[in-house]
Design a protein around this motif. Structure first.
Motif, mmCIF file in Angstrom:
data_model
loop_
_atom_site.group_PDB
_atom_site.id
_atom_site.type_symbol
_atom_site.label_atom_id
_atom_site.label_comp_id
_atom_site.label_asym_id
_atom_site.label_seq_id
_atom_site.Cartn_x
_atom_site.Cartn_y
_atom_site.Cartn_z
ATOM 1 N N PRO A 168 0.787 -1.453 0.042
ATOM 2 C CA PRO A 168 -0.045 -0.028 -0.092
ATOM 3 C C PRO A 168 0.986 1.168 0.011
ATOM 4 O O PRO A 168 1.875 1.270 0.772
ATOM 5 C CB PRO A 168 -0.902 -0.016 1.311
ATOM 6 C CG PRO A 168 0.113 -1.078 2.302
ATOM 7 C CD PRO A 168 0.594 -1.875 1.268
ATOM 8 N N VAL A 169 0.652 2.472 -0.783
ATOM 9 C CA VAL A 169 1.054 3.395 -0.724
ATOM 10 C C VAL A 169 0.845 4.405 0.434
ATOM 11 O O VAL A 169 -0.269 4.490 0.892
ATOM 12 C CB VAL A 169 0.734 4.298 -2.256
ATOM 13 C CG1 VAL A 169 1.294 5.590 -2.125
ATOM 14 C CG2 VAL A 169 0.919 3.573 -3.424
ATOM 15 N N ARG A 170 1.925 4.915 0.983
ATOM 16 C CA ARG A 170 1.611 5.886 2.099
ATOM 17 C C ARG A 170 2.206 7.219 1.817
ATOM 18 O O ARG A 170 3.280 7.425 1.165
ATOM 19 C CB ARG A 170 2.174 5.487 3.432
ATOM 20 C CG ARG A 170 1.792 4.045 3.964
ATOM 21 C CD ARG A 170 0.407 4.042 4.406
ATOM 22 N NE ARG A 170 -0.015 3.003 5.097
ATOM 23 C CZ ARG A 170 -0.994 2.283 4.808
ATOM 24 N NH1 ARG A 170 -1.629 2.805 3.559
ATOM 25 N NH2 ARG A 170 -1.409 1.190 5.310
ATOM 26 N N THR A 174 2.972 10.980 8.294
ATOM 27 C CA THR A 174 3.765 9.789 8.706
ATOM 28 C C THR A 174 3.668 8.617 8.078
ATOM 29 O O THR A 174 2.541 8.576 7.344
ATOM 30 C CB THR A 174 3.587 9.478 10.231
ATOM 31 O OG1 THR A 174 2.207 8.989 10.418
ATOM 32 C CG2 THR A 174 3.538 10.800 11.235
ATOM 33 N N ALA A 175 4.445 7.557 8.255
ATOM 34 C CA ALA A 175 4.488 6.368 7.490
ATOM 35 C C ALA A 175 3.203 5.779 7.732
ATOM 36 O O ALA A 175 2.760 5.001 6.789
ATOM 37 C CB ALA A 175 5.629 5.637 7.780
ATOM 38 N N ASP A 176 2.451 5.780 8.805
ATOM 39 C CA ASP A 176 1.349 4.911 9.240
ATOM 40 C C ASP A 176 0.166 5.926 8.881
ATOM 41 O O ASP A 176 -1.035 5.347 9.197
ATOM 42 C CB ASP A 176 1.453 4.548 10.872
ATOM 43 C CG ASP A 176 2.670 3.761 11.052
ATOM 44 O OD1 ASP A 176 2.848 2.771 10.096
ATOM 45 O OD2 ASP A 176 2.986 3.901 12.181
ATOM 46 N N ASP A 177 0.458 7.057 8.486
ATOM 47 C CA ASP A 177 -0.811 7.834 8.130
ATOM 48 C C ASP A 177 -1.503 7.562 6.791
ATOM 49 O O ASP A 177 -0.683 7.512 5.611
ATOM 50 C CB ASP A 177 -0.253 9.349 8.197
ATOM 51 C CG ASP A 177 -1.548 10.253 8.153
ATOM 52 O OD1 ASP A 177 -2.563 10.014 7.767
ATOM 53 O OD2 ASP A 177 -1.434 11.286 8.087
ATOM 54 N N GLY A 182 0.203 14.978 -0.182
ATOM 55 C CA GLY A 182 0.794 15.674 -1.096
ATOM 56 C C GLY A 182 2.124 14.559 -1.624
ATOM 57 O O GLY A 182 2.448 13.426 -1.321
ATOM 58 N N ALA A 183 2.481 15.116 -2.841
ATOM 59 C CA ALA A 183 3.664 14.311 -3.693
ATOM 60 C C ALA A 183 4.984 14.000 -2.902
ATOM 61 O O ALA A 183 5.322 13.130 -2.643
ATOM 62 C CB ALA A 183 4.028 14.926 -4.960
ATOM 63 N N ASP A 184 5.274 15.249 -2.101
ATOM 64 C CA ASP A 184 6.592 14.853 -1.240
ATOM 65 C C ASP A 184 6.363 13.866 -0.138
ATOM 66 O O ASP A 184 7.088 13.165 -0.067
ATOM 67 C CB ASP A 184 6.803 16.241 -0.557
ATOM 68 C CG ASP A 184 7.203 17.505 -1.622
ATOM 69 O OD1 ASP A 184 7.793 16.895 -2.769
ATOM 70 O OD2 ASP A 184 7.389 18.645 -1.425
ATOM 71 N N GLU A 188 8.668 10.686 0.470
ATOM 72 C CA GLU A 188 9.257 10.205 1.427
ATOM 73 C C GLU A 188 8.842 8.778 2.275
ATOM 74 O O GLU A 188 9.844 8.061 2.392
ATOM 75 C CB GLU A 188 8.947 11.251 2.415
ATOM 76 C CG GLU A 188 9.508 11.323 4.069
ATOM 77 C CD GLU A 188 9.225 12.128 4.912
ATOM 78 O OE1 GLU A 188 9.444 12.079 6.139
ATOM 79 O OE2 GLU A 188 8.603 13.029 4.569
ATOM 80 N N HIS A 189 7.714 8.643 1.989
ATOM 81 C CA HIS A 189 7.328 7.006 2.842
ATOM 82 C C HIS A 189 7.191 5.970 1.840
ATOM 83 O O HIS A 189 7.182 4.906 2.137
ATOM 84 C CB HIS A 189 5.831 7.501 3.517
ATOM 85 C CG HIS A 189 5.950 8.506 4.326
ATOM 86 N ND1 HIS A 189 6.882 8.390 5.453
ATOM 87 C CD2 HIS A 189 5.335 9.647 4.691
ATOM 88 C CE1 HIS A 189 6.552 9.784 6.287
ATOM 89 N NE2 HIS A 189 5.593 10.426 5.707
ATOM 90 N N SER A 190 6.955 6.312 0.396
ATOM 91 C CA SER A 190 6.562 5.114 -0.572
ATOM 92 C C SER A 190 7.596 5.436 -1.736
ATOM 93 O O SER A 190 7.216 4.741 -2.820
ATOM 94 C CB SER A 190 5.336 5.167 -1.004
ATOM 95 O OG SER A 190 4.367 4.667 0.099
#
Length: 517
Positions: A168-170, A174-177, A182-184, A188-190
């Motif tokens: 799943p894309v995040r 935060t990584a769990d949100d 946004g794209a940034d 950062e997370h995915s």
């Protein structure tokens, strides 16, 4: 599929906070939707024979093909732990260009065929639209629509890359949100996953899935965005095409910007037909005496809501953008959505009550809208769309495109125009402006289009059938309102079911009469 606000989702309806990046379609990302109470007919006591295919995808290591077996077991997560459903995971390369590298797990769900074993054709893989819709959640949600096919097929669906239980894309803070920040935040997370989420990658997953399901050819039913996935598969693997249905097709000849304009024109035309019907058939019609008066009344209403949103229940409010998207969600339902739309607009105009319009859109709108909170779907929808499309407009182009969308529809243009910003700052390049779908040499593919579709306009069906190639694309036209015509239109349903059961397509150019006849 699905099927819209950023055109790729093809069904109008995202939250106000997501509109700068999305257009229509709300998908399931790691969340579980509402489930239909369907346990299926009793299974045959006859011993089941599992099918075996002898044509594994070329270029993959044997550990993923002949060395891999789907281990089906009863789904254990609620509410998928229901009679009739089995779950499994499939390992596939993250990057099919480097098949010996990292693998990912693709989540699958199946309802076994219930007819006699000797009559079973194989598996029918379903994609319900999007992009970003969970098939693991979607199969139990929509099983009643396809249950007549259970006598001949195992019904199978899956979570495509970036969705649900499949990497799943995040894109939250935060990584769990699961919200969309946004794209940034996506980068950062995915960021390690984003380059591998496009439709062509999922199409390659489909061919491995076909082989592991035991089918020499893939039998497939794709709706809305699911037609883009099916067409990508047919282009890559024409010799592996079995019985294919592409319903409510996306237009393979349009880029994202062109698609946005076409869609907003189509939803405006659908609203105009509703307004004409309302004036002629509904007492005290809230939109007045026809389309022109309806546009004026909607403009005044939007201006009122822009200044002061209307209460919509549970502390929520309905603003001008919500008005447009909620009306669009009702139009997706075709003529079934017209009476509740008239009542909801009356409540809003006369009593400043936005609840019926907002709740009605949520309860009876597209499958994507009813399944999951909007923000979590925005990440998957955006990531897949921007992985597919190479369109990265500069600000001059954005201003021009925004103006074109606004000018194309007096009722929906302003709300839809934010969709032009979908991929402008995406951190990775997309694959191409328009998809490659030519499938020369493939078996006939049935393309089903509705003339009154407000989400994937009918010309796209003609273009898809033609682009698939001579002797491949077979167009079936339904004179129907709404996004999708199966199984609502009896003529379409009979033609589709006959094709899936026997392989016989209707004559090219067949027209099914319906609500627009």
């Amino acid at each position: 599929m699905s099927d819209a606000r950023p055109i790729r989702s093809r069904r109008p309806g995202l939250s106000a906070g997501a509109r700068i990046v999305a257009v229509v379609v709300l998908a399931v990302i790691g969340a579980v939707g509402a489930w239909l109470q369907y346990d299926g007919p009793g299974r045959s006591a006859e011993p089941r024979t599992e099918f075996t295919a002898n044509n594994p995808p070329a270029g993959l290591p044997t550990g993923l093909t002949t060395g891999q077996h789907l281990r089906w077991s009863r789904c254990t997560s609620q509410p998928t732990a229901r009679t009739g459903y089995d779950c499994a995971t499939m390992k596939t390369p993250l990057d099919h260009r480097k098949p010996e590298g990292r693998t990912i797990d693709v989540a699958l769900i199946r309802h076994k065929a219930t007819g006699p074993n000797a009559r079973r054709i194989g598996s029918l893989v379903l994609n319900f639209g999007g992009p970003g819709v969970s098939g693991v959640n979607g199969l139990p949600e929509h099983i009643n629509q396809y249950k007549p096919l259970l006598d001949r097929y195992d019904l199978v669906s899956f979570d495509p890359r970036g969705v649900g239980a499949t990497i799943p894309v995040r894109c939250g803070k935060t990584a769990d949100d699961t919200a969309f920040a946004g794209a940034d935040a996506c980068a950062e997370h995915s960021g390690a996953l984003l380059p591998y989420l496009g439709t062509s990658h999922t199409a390659r997953d489909l061919d491995l899935m076909r082989y592991l399901l035991g089918d020499e050819r893939l039998h497939y039913f794709g709706v809305s965005y699911g037609t883009a996935l099916g067409a990508a598969y047919a282009h890559l693997y024409p010799s592996h095409v079995g019985r294919f249905v592409l319903e409510a097709p996306v237009d393979p000849t349009e880029d994202l910007s062109e698609e946005q304009v076409s869609q907003v024109k189509a939803v405006q035309a659908a609203f105009d037909r509703f307004a004409a019907h309302c004036a002629a058939r509904i007492r005290h019609c809230p939109t007045g005496d026809g389309p022109e008066e309806a546009a004026r009344r909607m403009a005044r209403l939007a201006d009122r809501l822009e200044k002061k949103p209307a209460p919509a229940g549970d502390g929520s409010h309905l603003d001008a953008d919500d008005l447009a998207h909620s009306v669009g969600d009702h139009l997706v339902l075709g003529t079934d959505g017209w009476p509740p739309l008239a009542k909801a607009l009356t409540a809003l105009i006369d009593h400043n009550d936005g609840g019926p319009l907002s709740k009605g859109a949520s309860d009876t709108g597209s499958a994507e809208r009813t399944e999951t909170p909007p923000d979590s779907s925005t990440a998957a929808q955006t990531a897949i769309t921007c992985a597919d499309s190479s369109l990265r407009p500069d600000f001059e182009r954005l201003d021009r495109d925004e103006a074109r969308v606004k000018a194309a529809s007096p009722v929906f243009g302003a709300a839809w125009s934010t969709g032009v910003y979908l991929c402008y700052d995406w951190p990775f390049d997309g694959e191409r402006l328009t998809p490659q779908v030519n499938a020369e040499g493939a078996a006939p593919i049935l393309v089903v289009g509705g003339t009154g579709d407000p989400t994937t306009p009918y010309p796209g069906a003609r273009h898809m059938a033609r682009a698939l190639g001579d002797g491949v694309g077979v167009l079936l036209t339904a004179e129907e309102e709404g996004h999708g015509t199966y199984p609502q239109n009896r003529c379409v349903t009979e033609a589709v079911d006959t094709y899936l059961r026997t392989g016989r397509t209707p004559a090219a150019g067949t027209v099914c009469r319906g609500s627009m006849s």
